[in-house]
Motif scaffolding. Sequence first.
Motif, PDB file in Angstrom:
ATOM      1  N   CYS A 154       0.849  -1.189   0.000  1.00 20.44           N
ATOM      2  CA  CYS A 154       0.000   0.000   0.000  1.00 20.44           C
ATOM      3  C   CYS A 154       0.885   1.240   0.000  1.00 20.44           C
ATOM      4  CB  CYS A 154      -0.896  -0.015   1.245  1.00 20.44           C
ATOM      5  SG  CYS A 154      -1.910   1.450   1.377  1.00 20.44           S
ATOM      6  N   PHE A 155       0.626   2.128  -0.912  1.00 24.88           N
ATOM      7  CA  PHE A 155       1.446   3.341  -1.005  1.00 24.88           C
ATOM      8  C   PHE A 155       0.562   4.475  -1.511  1.00 24.88           C
ATOM      9  CE2 PHE A 155       4.737   6.073  -2.962  1.00 24.88           C
ATOM     10  CZ  PHE A 155       5.614   6.174  -1.886  1.00 24.88           C
ATOM     11  N   PRO A 156      -0.119   5.135  -0.576  1.00 22.57           N
ATOM     12  CA  PRO A 156      -1.088   6.152  -1.013  1.00 22.57           C
ATOM     13  C   PRO A 156      -0.378   7.438  -1.459  1.00 22.57           C
ATOM     14  CG  PRO A 156      -1.145   5.891   1.381  1.00 22.57           C
ATOM     15  CD  PRO A 156      -0.040   5.017   0.887  1.00 22.57           C
ATOM     16  N   ALA A 157      -0.114   7.540  -2.741  1.00 24.94           N
ATOM     17  CA  ALA A 157       0.553   8.735  -3.258  1.00 24.94           C
ATOM     18  C   ALA A 157       0.356   8.828  -4.765  1.00 24.94           C
ATOM     19  CB  ALA A 157       2.044   8.674  -2.947  1.00 24.94           C
ATOM     20  N   LYS A 158       0.497  10.023  -5.260  1.00 29.26           N
ATOM     21  CA  LYS A 158       0.496  10.210  -6.706  1.00 29.26           C
ATOM     22  C   LYS A 158       1.929   9.951  -7.180  1.00 29.26           C
ATOM     23  CE  LYS A 158      -1.546  12.678 -10.413  1.00 29.26           C
ATOM     24  NZ  LYS A 158      -2.487  13.724 -10.841  1.00 29.26           N
ATOM     25  N   VAL A 159       2.063   8.918  -7.988  1.00 23.19           N
ATOM     26  CA  VAL A 159       3.389   8.446  -8.358  1.00 23.19           C
ATOM     27  C   VAL A 159       3.662   8.721  -9.836  1.00 23.19           C
ATOM     28  CG1 VAL A 159       4.841   6.385  -8.599  1.00 23.19           C
ATOM     29  CG2 VAL A 159       3.392   6.656  -6.578  1.00 23.19           C
TER      30      VAL A 159
END
Lengths: 190, 456, 245
Positions: C122-127
Amino acid sequence: MSKAHILKAIQAAKPVPCPLPVVPVFEAETPPTREIFGSVAAQSGSRVVRAEDFVGLATAVRTIYPKDISIATPLRAIQSDIDLQQASPADLNGVDVAVIPAQLGVAENGAVWVTEADCVHRVLPFIAQHLVLVLPEDRIVRNMHEAYAQIKIDDTGFGVFIAGPSKTADIEQSLVIGAQGARSLTIILI
Amino acid sequence: MKEHATKAAAFIQDEARTNWHDESLWFVRSKRDKAAHGIPEWEQLRELASQIKDHTLSHLDEYLEAFEAKAKENGVTVHWAADAAEHNRIVHSILQEHNARRIVKSKSMLTEECGLNEYLEEQDMEVIDTDLGERIIQLKEEPPSHIVMPAIHLKKEEVGELFHQKLQTKKGATDPQYLTEAARQHLRQSFLQADAAITGVNFAIAETGGVVVCTNEGNADMGTHLAPLQIHCMGIEKILPKAEHLGVFTRLLARSATGQPSTIFTSHHHKAKEGGAMHIVIVDNGRTTQLGRPDFRNSLKCIRCGACMNTCPIYRRSGGHSYDSTVPGPIGSILTPGIDLKKYSGLPFASTLCGSCSDVCPVKIDIHEQLYKWRQIIAEEGHLPTAKKQSMVMAGKVLSRPGWYKMAGKSARWVTRWLPRPLIYNPLNTWGKARELPEAPKESFQEWYRKNRSAS
Amino acid sequence: MKIALFIPCYIDQFYPQVGIATLELLEKLGCTVHFPEGQTCCGQPMANTGCERDAIPTYEHYVKTFSGYDYVVTPSGSCAYHVRKHYDIIEQTGAVQHLRKRTLDLSEFLLDVLKVEHLDACFPAKVGLHQSCHGLRGLRLGPGSERNLNAPSALHTLLSMVEGVEIAELERADECCGFGGTFAINEPDISAKMGKDRIADHARAGVEVITAGDMSCLMHLEGLLRRQGSPIQVKHIAEILNTKA
């Protein structure tokens, strides 16, 4: 002799023979229709019209271009203002509209095949201010492979695919129509 | 060696202009993508084109002879030139035989490579380049910066000022439409008065003995059909076996070059016009040498579309003149070292080896792989700067010895962690000119691993 | 399956967390991973500078260190590409041929060998996804914008498995960042300009974290970002794939 020298150098340098691939028939899913040809040609700045919409070829030319202009054409159906057989290439510099019969149209790129035999003077489609090509509707093929299969490029001393009015984008990539050749191209389908 | 870097650094000084140049060319690359992606069989066409060229190069002598025989049958005079000097002499003598003094030329990278214009001008002949971009740089007395768009480096204001001085256009006028019209009027007179027309050649067909010339402006046709004498100059690699192969190459060329479905004019010349004369000059000028280099002969497949320039992230930001060679950009960087290794030893290094050039290339030249291979030759032949060569010898020693590697790594990390900033970011640290160095961690992965996983 | 982990020199020295993330991720996916002692580098720095002769001892050291494994996995498309493409100048022993087939970039190993279809990450970010060139055009980890092929890239596929990741749409999907190994030193101005332009594209797309399969590109971009004082972070894709759900 440089010829012998070059050929010898090639023989010494060239790689082992590679096979010549067979170019397959690329069957586009869509048939080579007038509609596709027309829309692709329009994207290159050509205007495609049907003669029957103007009740005939001569009317079409006269309707699209005003009456007080000079026309040069080898076609009998249209009155030519200049006698092409008598004129020199440079005499054609004043021609406003050249009307020339064409052999073949290509749907994928809107190109039209014109030969020396059609133009009388090779320079005619280039030197006239405006160009009209008259193309039989049933002579539209799908792509360049089909086109080259149907024409014989050395049938006459000169032949050309024309795919639009003369253009350039040499100044800041701005498209300008009418560089050295015809300022407009109208293709009349008959 | 550092030539390109120096010129690139100078170009990039004007960042707004660099951005403008980059975006102009990226726009062309984007148009190319759209056109290429509209052809389902695009990748198959590239492969076919590549194979047809492979085949042709492996039978080049036979095809050239067949071409010549057929052309002669058509009444065309064929000449052979071993190098640039002979090419120029031949063209000059043809012109003399026809008492030609006023010459109109359409775009030809070959004659550019041979320095034909300068040669003929020295012989008191008038040579007018008739492609608009070529005419602009001819008037500006500059070399082309791109093989398809020779004046891509110039702004319309600069063209406007140039035309004001040379063609008497209105002062301050910059509208491309207006400027193009002025060039049209001016060039039309040249066409009508020309004694001879010279063109390059896009394709020569062995089967029929004819040459194919592609333009958008129609300038090659205005020249060849009005002047009594037409001369077509071609490199030996322009040959295709048969007319049917034009189907493959015409589909690729314009889409790759400008994103157009076709060049506006694709002209097939087989015989002189009535009362005229037609000559073809076939030129080697180093091409057979390149053919003899297995790693580099692929570069002879080039159809001069310029797509590799438009996509090259370095070319777009350094401009064509930074390469200082007739053909700039990625393709130029693999062609020129074969001509003068020492002079052009910097060009194969003007690349990140990103490989985009090879993937846009319509004939699948392995451009970035050849750049890599030229680099090896340049180092082997001793054209690398000494300091660079020595640092690579040292790196080779350190990186093949785990003990040395461990120690070097430790001290590098120690240096970046503990040395004062001014000592690290000194003028010799080119990395640090615009970039921070990575923050050095206390321990390397290997040290971490030994602590945390050594049991396993 | 005997798996060796290859942590390239600059990751080992400057980005140990990328090595750790790669190792932990592989272990999480049930692999037993060996880390051969004494490993150094693939030899690319010398070879790309034209000195591949000087790289031969390093090539031989690599072969010695990594022989006897079914796969060598590395969090670097560029190093994997170098071994596979350019180890053609040393004697092609069985071991060399094996390594030239079985040295894989992490993303290839995950998708082609382990056939990973989902991840507990899980990596909640705009990538922003930076497609490193050697992975993209060398290893063909994706179709590339130049070619007329339709397939998602390996990195895109993997990122899509991570909860919370929003992949940004870039104006230029896969333009080079300008690192290019010693190019960054030889042509520092163009190199920096290329990096700045890439960063600007990511910034316009509202990217919070730039990721890639090659830390070398990210090292270059990070150096520029830090100099600019930008809040945009860089993370190797292994670090994102190894986050906890």
